[in-house]
Design a protein around this motif. Structure first.
Motif, PDB file in Angstrom:
ATOM      1  N   ALA A 128      91.170  56.881  -2.267  1.00  0.00           N
ATOM      2  CA  ALA A 128      91.874  58.163  -2.300  1.00  0.00           C
ATOM      3  C   ALA A 128      90.944  59.335  -2.614  1.00  0.00           C
ATOM      4  O   ALA A 128      91.332  60.496  -2.451  1.00  0.00           O
ATOM      5  CB  ALA A 128      93.001  58.112  -3.322  1.00  0.00           C
ATOM      6  N   LYS A 129      89.719  59.035  -3.054  1.00  0.00           N
ATOM      7  CA  LYS A 129      88.750  60.087  -3.396  1.00  0.00           C
ATOM      8  C   LYS A 129      87.873  60.378  -2.178  1.00  0.00           C
ATOM      9  O   LYS A 129      87.111  59.523  -1.735  1.00  0.00           O
ATOM     10  CB  LYS A 129      87.878  59.641  -4.570  1.00  0.00           C
ATOM     11  N   SER A 130      87.968  61.604  -1.672  1.00  0.00           N
ATOM     12  CA  SER A 130      87.245  61.949  -0.445  1.00  0.00           C
ATOM     13  C   SER A 130      85.729  61.962  -0.638  1.00  0.00           C
ATOM     14  O   SER A 130      84.977  61.834   0.326  1.00  0.00           O
ATOM     15  CB  SER A 130      87.708  63.322   0.058  1.00  0.00           C
ATOM     16  N   ASP A 131      85.268  62.122  -1.874  1.00  0.00           N
ATOM     17  CA  ASP A 131      83.822  62.182  -2.127  1.00  0.00           C
ATOM     18  C   ASP A 131      83.242  60.830  -2.525  1.00  0.00           C
ATOM     19  O   ASP A 131      82.098  60.746  -2.976  1.00  0.00           O
ATOM     20  CB  ASP A 131      83.517  63.222  -3.208  1.00  0.00           C
ATOM     21  N   VAL A 132      84.021  59.768  -2.365  1.00  0.00           N
ATOM     22  CA  VAL A 132      83.553  58.418  -2.694  1.00  0.00           C
ATOM     23  C   VAL A 132      83.454  57.602  -1.411  1.00  0.00           C
ATOM     24  O   VAL A 132      84.370  57.596  -0.598  1.00  0.00           O
ATOM     25  CB  VAL A 132      84.516  57.721  -3.677  1.00  0.00           C
ATOM     26  N   GLU A 133      82.334  56.918  -1.238  1.00  0.00           N
ATOM     27  CA  GLU A 133      82.153  56.018  -0.090  1.00  0.00           C
ATOM     28  C   GLU A 133      82.060  54.587  -0.599  1.00  0.00           C
ATOM     29  O   GLU A 133      81.207  54.271  -1.434  1.00  0.00           O
ATOM     30  CB  GLU A 133      80.874  56.374   0.678  1.00  0.00           C
ATOM     31  N   ILE A 134      82.938  53.736  -0.110  1.00  0.00           N
ATOM     32  CA  ILE A 134      82.893  52.320  -0.480  1.00  0.00           C
ATOM     33  C   ILE A 134      82.012  51.596   0.528  1.00  0.00           C
ATOM     34  O   ILE A 134      82.341  51.517   1.703  1.00  0.00           O
ATOM     35  CB  ILE A 134      84.299  51.704  -0.506  1.00  0.00           C
ATOM     36  N   LEU A 135      80.888  51.068   0.072  1.00  0.00           N
ATOM     37  CA  LEU A 135      79.928  50.409   0.954  1.00  0.00           C
ATOM     38  C   LEU A 135      80.252  48.943   1.171  1.00  0.00           C
ATOM     39  O   LEU A 135      79.758  48.339   2.125  1.00  0.00           O
ATOM     40  CB  LEU A 135      78.520  50.555   0.370  1.00  0.00           C
ATOM     41  N   GLY A 136      81.061  48.375   0.307  1.00  0.00           N
ATOM     42  CA  GLY A 136      81.430  46.975   0.459  1.00  0.00           C
ATOM     43  C   GLY A 136      82.263  46.524  -0.720  1.00  0.00           C
ATOM     44  O   GLY A 136      82.240  47.147  -1.784  1.00  0.00           O
ATOM     45  N   ILE A 137      83.018  45.451  -0.522  1.00  0.00           N
ATOM     46  CA  ILE A 137      83.814  44.849  -1.589  1.00  0.00           C
ATOM     47  C   ILE A 137      83.444  43.373  -1.653  1.00  0.00           C
ATOM     48  O   ILE A 137      83.508  42.665  -0.638  1.00  0.00           O
ATOM     49  CB  ILE A 137      85.321  45.008  -1.333  1.00  0.00           C
ATOM     50  N   THR A 138      83.031  42.928  -2.824  1.00  0.00           N
ATOM     51  CA  THR A 138      82.655  41.526  -2.986  1.00  0.00           C
ATOM     52  C   THR A 138      83.733  40.794  -3.763  1.00  0.00           C
ATOM     53  O   THR A 138      84.302  41.327  -4.714  1.00  0.00           O
ATOM     54  CB  THR A 138      81.302  41.389  -3.711  1.00  0.00           C
ATOM     55  N   CYS A 139      84.004  39.574  -3.357  1.00  0.00           N
ATOM     56  CA  CYS A 139      85.065  38.763  -3.961  1.00  0.00           C
ATOM     57  C   CYS A 139      84.447  37.658  -4.821  1.00  0.00           C
ATOM     58  O   CYS A 139      83.355  37.165  -4.539  1.00  0.00           O
ATOM     59  CB  CYS A 139      85.942  38.147  -2.880  1.00  0.00           C
TER      60      CYS A 139
END
Length: 299
Positions: free
Chosen positions: A5-16
């Motif tokens: 929801a934060k426009s200035d945040v980039e999620i590069l990956g999600i690890t499980c």
């Protein structure tokens, strides 16, 4: 969802990683959330399926057998959407490609992080920071007498991370969450928003709400009544550096051999650990900013 929801945040990956349910369930759950947010292009990586040493812990009694409230989802994305690259290798690669720019947010047992620093001891130095939800600062447990779930689920991994990650580190402990909880009235307002995300949240959270409310009694005698979205506090600290209003700098470690204290985070208030690296233990936060981050997550 808060980060998305934060426009200035980039999620590069999600690890499980193993945690409140099996690794396969966790991978599916991440994909389900990304599908709800129309962000399935974000890469998801499979990590460790069990702790380094001990037998796995789960929290199905609280989060549901599938880890996401056992809410039926016939259209759940398949595991073929996972990346072929493993989580540990992906973390090292992403930090190397974006040196000094990546904040790692850890909201589960720390097994992947421990394996990463053992595979590449320089990995933590490439991070801009680390935000952890886990551990405790007053020996108050929620899984064992003195152990918070994420640390108790893999104490060896927590020990490795707290002793070998020398990057700027913030920790949202179990007690911090208890002291900064929100009201159940806010929880209802949060999920009553007229959006698909809010309706999705109400479906997957119903089991946990019932478990939390049915176990109030003795727990509330200690922590009081309230809604505690534990992992959200670590994410809030990562995406908004003004969220934390008071913190304590100190050296920490993890107890591995105690009969009743295994997995407890040890807070060194008198300097006996002789450690130069100090973490920031969150003490107080701006709850109005937190409420807005929570509300925005479901818009």
């Amino acid at each position: 969802m808060m980060a998305l929801a934060k426009s200035d945040v980039e999620i590069l990956g999600i690890t499980c990683v193993h945690g409140n349910t099996s690794l396969d369930n966790i991978c599916r759950n991440v994909l389900r959330v990304l599908r709800m947010c129309n962000r399935l292009e974000i890469p998801v990586f499979r990590g460790a399926s069990r702790p380094i040493v001990q037998k796995p812990l789960t929290a199905s009694f609280f989060h549901g057998k599938d880890g996401l409230g056992d809410a039926p989802d016939p259209d759940s994305p398949g595991l073929e959407l996972l990346q072929k690259e493993g989580a540990v290798e992906a973390m090292i690669r992403i930090a190397t490609e974006n040196e000094g720019q990546v904040c790692l947010v850890a909201t589960a047992p720390l097994t992947n992080l421990a394996l990463a620093v053992k595979l590449d001891p320089t990995f933590p130095s490439r991070l801009s920071g680390l935000c952890i939800m886990g551990g405790n600062m007053e020996a108050r447990g929620n899984t064992t007498v003195c152990g918070e779930f994420n640390f108790a689920a893999d104490p060896e991994a927590a020990y490795i991370v707290l002793n070998e990650y020398l990057c700027p580190t913030q920790i949202a402990t179990w007690e911090f969450v208890c002291y900064n909880k929100l009201s159940w009235e806010f929880c209802d307002e949060w999920m009553d928003q007229d959006t698909e995300k809010a309706r999705f949240m109400r479906r997957i959270f119903a089991h946990t709400m019932q478990a939390a409310k049915s176990s109030r009694g003795e727990k509330e005698a200690v922590s009081g009544s309230g809604f505690m979205s534990c992992d959200s506090y670590a994410m809030a600290a990562a995406v908004d550096d003004t969220f934390v209003t008071e913190s304590q700098k100190c050296a920490v470690s993890v107890e591995l051999t105690g009969t009743m204290t295994r997995g407890m985070m040890v807070v060194d208030n008198i300097g006996l650990l002789k450690k130069d690296h100090k973490v920031s233990l969150m003490k107080k936060c701006d709850l109005e900013k937190f409420k807005k981050l929570m509300m925005d997550a479901l818009k």
